[in-house]
Design a protein around this motif. Structure first.
Motif, PDB file in Angstrom:
ATOM      1  N   HIS A  49      17.312  -4.802  46.212  1.00 19.30           N
ATOM      2  CA  HIS A  49      17.559  -5.324  44.481  1.00 19.30           C
ATOM      3  C   HIS A  49      16.529  -4.664  43.332  1.00 19.30           C
ATOM      4  CE1 HIS A  49      18.774  -7.757  41.478  1.00 19.30           C
ATOM      5  NE2 HIS A  49      17.576  -8.305  40.925  1.00 19.30           N
ATOM      6  N   THR A  50      17.414  -3.741  42.593  1.00 15.78           N
ATOM      7  CA  THR A  50      16.450  -3.989  41.383  1.00 15.78           C
ATOM      8  C   THR A  50      17.196  -4.098  40.074  1.00 15.78           C
ATOM      9  OG1 THR A  50      15.107  -2.053  40.007  1.00 15.78           O
ATOM     10  CG2 THR A  50      18.105  -1.745  41.106  1.00 15.78           C
ATOM     11  N   ASN A  51      16.125  -4.256  38.849  1.00 15.17           N
ATOM     12  CA  ASN A  51      16.321  -4.499  37.505  1.00 15.17           C
ATOM     13  C   ASN A  51      15.621  -4.682  36.786  1.00 15.17           C
ATOM     14  OD1 ASN A  51      14.838  -6.837  36.793  1.00 15.17           O
ATOM     15  ND2 ASN A  51      15.287  -8.421  38.542  1.00 15.17           N
ATOM     16  N   ASN A  52      17.059  -4.467  35.084  1.00 12.90           N
ATOM     17  CA  ASN A  52      15.872  -3.304  34.458  1.00 12.90           C
ATOM     18  C   ASN A  52      16.089  -4.713  33.165  1.00 12.90           C
ATOM     19  OD1 ASN A  52      14.322  -2.355  32.238  1.00 12.90           O
ATOM     20  ND2 ASN A  52      15.907  -0.489  32.677  1.00 12.90           N
ATOM     21  N   LYS A  53      14.831  -5.179  32.458  1.00  9.31           N
ATOM     22  CA  LYS A  53      15.237  -6.441  31.805  1.00  9.31           C
ATOM     23  C   LYS A  53      14.377  -5.819  30.319  1.00  9.31           C
ATOM     24  CE  LYS A  53      13.722 -10.849  30.343  1.00  9.31           C
ATOM     25  NZ  LYS A  53      13.153 -12.416  31.218  1.00  9.31           N
ATOM     26  N   ILE A  54      15.213  -5.738  29.305  1.00  7.49           N
ATOM     27  CA  ILE A  54      14.913  -5.336  28.050  1.00  7.49           C
ATOM     28  C   ILE A  54      15.402  -6.706  27.200  1.00  7.49           C
ATOM     29  CG2 ILE A  54      15.452  -3.546  26.263  1.00  7.49           C
ATOM     30  CD1 ILE A  54      16.475  -1.876  28.745  1.00  7.49           C
ATOM     31  N   ARG A  55      14.164  -6.565  25.939  1.00 10.41           N
ATOM     32  CA  ARG A  55      14.054  -7.323  25.176  1.00 10.41           C
ATOM     33  C   ARG A  55      14.279  -6.438  23.679  1.00 10.41           C
ATOM     34  NH1 ARG A  55       9.177 -11.149  24.197  1.00 10.41           N
ATOM     35  NH2 ARG A  55      10.183 -13.049  22.368  1.00 10.41           N
ATOM     36  N   VAL A  56      15.157  -7.596  23.015  1.00  7.58           N
ATOM     37  CA  VAL A  56      15.729  -6.659  21.831  1.00  7.58           C
ATOM     38  C   VAL A  56      15.060  -7.146  20.564  1.00  7.58           C
ATOM     39  CG1 VAL A  56      18.004  -5.420  20.434  1.00  7.58           C
ATOM     40  CG2 VAL A  56      17.315  -5.502  23.210  1.00  7.58           C
ATOM     41  N   SER A  57      14.583  -7.071  19.072  1.00 11.69           N
ATOM     42  CA  SER A  57      14.856  -7.650  18.412  1.00 11.69           C
ATOM     43  C   SER A  57      14.544  -6.655  17.027  1.00 11.69           C
ATOM     44  CB  SER A  57      13.261  -8.371  18.759  1.00 11.69           C
ATOM     45  OG  SER A  57      12.553  -8.836  17.145  1.00 11.69           O
ATOM     46  N   THR A  58      14.801  -7.406  15.773  1.00  3.57           N
ATOM     47  CA  THR A  58      14.873  -6.842  14.483  1.00  3.57           C
ATOM     48  C   THR A  58      13.156  -6.695  14.338  1.00  3.57           C
ATOM     49  OG1 THR A  58      15.318  -8.746  12.955  1.00  3.57           O
ATOM     50  CG2 THR A  58      16.832  -7.009  14.156  1.00  3.57           C
ATOM     51  N   THR A  59      12.364  -7.776  14.494  1.00  3.49           N
ATOM     52  CA  THR A  59      11.056  -7.185  14.471  1.00  3.49           C
ATOM     53  C   THR A  59       9.662  -7.024  15.753  1.00  3.49           C
ATOM     54  OG1 THR A  59      10.827 -10.025  15.777  1.00  3.49           O
ATOM     55  CG2 THR A  59      11.187  -9.004  12.748  1.00  3.49           C
ATOM     56  N   PRO A  60       8.747  -6.388  15.406  1.00  2.00           N
ATOM     57  CA  PRO A  60       7.934  -6.307  16.543  1.00  2.00           C
ATOM     58  C   PRO A  60       8.081  -7.114  17.822  1.00  2.00           C
ATOM     59  CG  PRO A  60       6.784  -5.770  14.560  1.00  2.00           C
ATOM     60  CD  PRO A  60       7.898  -6.320  13.758  1.00  2.00           C
ATOM     61  N   LEU A  61       7.875  -6.852  18.984  1.00  2.00           N
ATOM     62  CA  LEU A  61       7.373  -7.270  20.967  1.00  2.00           C
ATOM     63  C   LEU A  61       6.496  -7.024  20.597  1.00  2.00           C
ATOM     64  CD1 LEU A  61      11.061  -7.082  22.496  1.00  2.00           C
ATOM     65  CD2 LEU A  61      10.348  -9.335  20.468  1.00  2.00           C
ATOM     66  N   ASN A  62       6.038  -7.894  21.784  1.00  2.00           N
ATOM     67  CA  ASN A  62       4.361  -7.696  22.454  1.00  2.00           C
ATOM     68  C   ASN A  62       3.994  -8.037  23.692  1.00  2.00           C
ATOM     69  OD1 ASN A  62       3.231  -6.902  20.136  1.00  2.00           O
ATOM     70  ND2 ASN A  62       2.923  -9.362  19.773  1.00  2.00           N
ATOM     71  N   SER A  63       5.342  -8.671  24.935  1.00  2.00           N
ATOM     72  CA  SER A  63       6.212  -8.718  26.086  1.00  2.00           C
ATOM     73  C   SER A  63       7.697  -8.737  26.462  1.00  2.00           C
ATOM     74  CB  SER A  63       5.026 -10.537  25.942  1.00  2.00           C
ATOM     75  OG  SER A  63       6.209 -11.350  25.223  1.00  2.00           O
ATOM     76  N   ILE A  64       7.289  -8.912  27.456  1.00  2.00           N
ATOM     77  CA  ILE A  64       8.827 -10.211  27.792  1.00  2.00           C
ATOM     78  C   ILE A  64       9.197 -10.771  27.863  1.00  2.00           C
ATOM     79  CG2 ILE A  64       8.944  -7.873  30.215  1.00  2.00           C
ATOM     80  CD1 ILE A  64       8.135  -9.910  31.743  1.00  2.00           C
ATOM     81  N   SER A  65      10.959 -11.288  27.783  1.00  2.00           N
ATOM     82  CA  SER A  65      11.143 -12.212  27.462  1.00  2.00           C
ATOM     83  C   SER A  65      11.143 -13.642  28.316  1.00  2.00           C
ATOM     84  CB  SER A  65      11.973 -12.882  26.743  1.00  2.00           C
ATOM     85  OG  SER A  65      13.174 -12.482  27.717  1.00  2.00           O
TER      86      SER A  65
END
Length: 580
Positions: A49-65
């Motif tokens: 198993h493999t996965n790719n988690k991507i957090r998307v925002s209109t403001t800056p991000l510093n970590s995964i959710s």
């Protein structure tokens, strides 16, 4: 409309999971969204198993959710393994091919979209990932054509017909999802981004870019996760600047080649992970004894032995500082963001030449391979400092063919440096103890003079190093000081406002110079805090131990995680809250 959400794609390794996430995220990056990605993958080439988690925002991000809004599943295992992250209003988009089902009690919405069937109808099942991207775009309220630029970049070299087929797959995925939703689309549409162009890259790419900018023109390395991308980047870029990359037979050869090239005057380096660092220990000692510049990139992963080669850990700290036999000066730098990885790489090469000693730049898997939005880099900040090496210098002649004092005892501990071929610069080089000209010497007086000289080189480095700590300390008296290293910075920054909302006064320090340790800079922050918690991904509290060795505080409490996963903001928030 949402200003932030989290998306994950999962399936079996080797069936296009990484490319699905890459295309999805790159298109959003081009639209001006901020992104933060983290890949979970198995330590094998295909399967698992493999996965790719991507957090998307209109403001800056510093970590995964902490949680997840959208899960794209190519198999049932993806649902079973990741469903616990899904929010109550979350959505699962799954390939209808495997007859997906949600676990009993799940309130998420399931949309079965025939990824494979649609792709086969278009000519090949390989395009099922593009169908999934199209379905995702429909949820977010994006037009499928927003992906055209990225698709052309990837596939145009194979011909316009391939581009058209992939775009057709994206359109088909979007259309089928809307049909499946039957006008009742989930409330997951994204607000428009600002459209500004920003970089989107992993820490390893930033290191590679930094090495090129620093003037490095030779890299010797042996492939190893999670450092291999540095080598891959340099293989692509260095020839454009007249440089060379050599894949060696092992890490011992890589390290000694880098030492040899640096001795010849070429800025050189190697990159590896914990197992490779162990093999380099003797060669690192050679660099220290011969006072030859050496830069090593250590991308930490789960250990010991082969351990967890594709998982997060921060357990090389003691090895980097103390594994070399004997006493030598050494510098260990720990960037805490992709941006810092670029600038700190440049600085690593400068320090290696200025102090004529090994410099280790350490990251961890989350920082090395996590892909993040990065503001445009300022190349005006890049400066090249070569210390006491002047290639244009005319060295004075020496009477009676006397040798050059390459290891001259100096007040600052740093001797004059020459490279082979410089007139009047002839000297000995040996790994045994030597006098000022490099000739072997076992004289007790000479031994002490040379040892003292070498060891005092870096005494003042913490005061000279720019920002040995990243500090976010707005309280003169804090209830809690949180200390971390490498990729934990973003997670700590996200947890801090939640703690403040609970009435906890929090200060934060991220250690960026591990050795020599910036005790004078950190101690005042510790003194101003009622309690101190050290956050790190290892089982033996290595960072906390280093702090205690250098500062001697009894305030420290440990927050450790060593299951192969990075810290999440919410678990950090809750754990710190319990400690106060």
């Amino acid at each position: 409309m949402r200003n932030q959400l989290s998306w994950k794609v999962g399936g079996q390794q080797g069936e296009g999971i990484e490319s699905t996430g890459e295309i999805f995220a790159t298109a959003l990056n081009r639209l001006g969204y901020y992104l933060y990605g983290y890949r979970h993958f198995s330590s094998r080439i295909k399967g698992g198993h493999t996965n790719n988690k991507i957090r998307v925002s209109t403001t800056p991000l510093n970590s995964i959710s902490d949680d997840l809004d959208i899960l794209v599943a190519f198999d049932q295992e993806t649902i079973d393994v990741n469903i616990h992250e899904l929010r109550e209003v979350g959505v699962v988009i799954a390939d209808a091919k495997f007859n997906p089902v949600l676990p009993e009690g799940s309130v998420a919405r399931l949309f079965a979209v025939p990824f494979t069937e649609i792709a086969n109808d278009l000519g090949t099942s390989l395009m099922k990932n593009m169908v999934a991207v199209g379905a995702s775009s429909a949820i977010l309220g994006l037009e499928p054509d927003e992906y055209r630029e990225v698709v052309e970049e990837i596939f145009l070299k194979k011909g316009q017909s391939i581009v058209d087929k992939n775009m057709e797959a994206i359109h088909a995925g979007a259309a089928h999802f809307k049909e499946e939703a039957d006008g009742n689309l989930p409330n997951l549409q994204l607000e428009k981004a600002d459209g500004k162009k920003r970089m989107f890259m992993i820490g390893n790419d930033a290191i590679g870019m930094g090495a090129v900018a620093a003037g490095s023109r030779f890299m010797a390395a042996y492939p190893i996760t999670p450092a291999s991308e540095i080598m891959e980047y340099m293989i692509k870029k260095l020839p454009e600047f007249g440089g060379t990359v050599i894949q060696t037979e092992d890490e011992i050869a890589a390290c000694t080649m880098a030492i040899g090239a640096n001795y010849a005057g070429v800025r050189s380096f190697t990159a590896s992970a914990g197992p490779g660092l162990s093999l380099m220990a003797e060669a690192i000692g050679l660099s220290g004894m011969t006072e030859t510049p050496l830069v090593i990139m250590d991308t930490q992963r789960g250990g010991p032995s082969t351990g967890l080669p594709t998982k997060q850990e921060q357990s090389d700290l003691m090895a980097m500082i103390y594994s070399t036999h004997g006493d030598i000066p050494k510098i260990v730098i720990a960037p805490s963001s992709v941006e810092e990885a670029f600038y700190d790489t440049v600085e690593a090469f400068n320090l290696a030449e200025e102090y004529q000693c090994p410099v280790i730049l350490v990251t961890d898997l989350a920082l090395s391979l996590g892909k993040q939005t990065v503001e445009p880099l300022d190349f005006n900040r890049v400066e090249i400092r070569r210390g006491k090496l002047d290639l244009a210098a005319e060295l004075p002649e020496r009477e009676n063919s006397a040798y050059f004092k390459r290891y001259e005892v100096t007040e600052d501990g740093i001797s004059p440096r020459v490279i082979p071929g410089m007139k009047n610069g002839v000297h000995h080089v040996t790994g045994v103890e030597h006098d000022e000209t490099g000739k072997p010497s076992e004289s007790p007086e000479n031994r002490k003079a040379q040892m003292d000289k070498r060891m005092r080189k870096v005494n003042n480095l913490p005061k000279q190093f720019k920002d040995p700590l990243f500090v976010d300390a707005k309280h003169d008296e804090a209830d809690l000081l949180v200390i971390g290293v490498n990729s934990t910075r973003g997670t700590i920054q996200e947890a801090m406002p939640r703690l403040e909302a609970d009435g906890v006064k929090v200060n934060h320090a991220q250690v960026r110079l591990l050795h020599p340790f910036p005790a004078d800079e950190l101690k005042p922050l510790i003194d101003r805090a009622k309690k101190v918690v050290v956050v790190e991904n290892n089982a033996t509290a290595q960072l906390a131990t280093i702090i205690k060795m250098n500062i001697g505080t009894d305030k420290i409490q440990n927050l450790l995680k060593y299951d192969g996963n990075p810290f999440l903001p919410n678990e950090l928030h809750q754990s710190c809250k319990e400690l106060v």
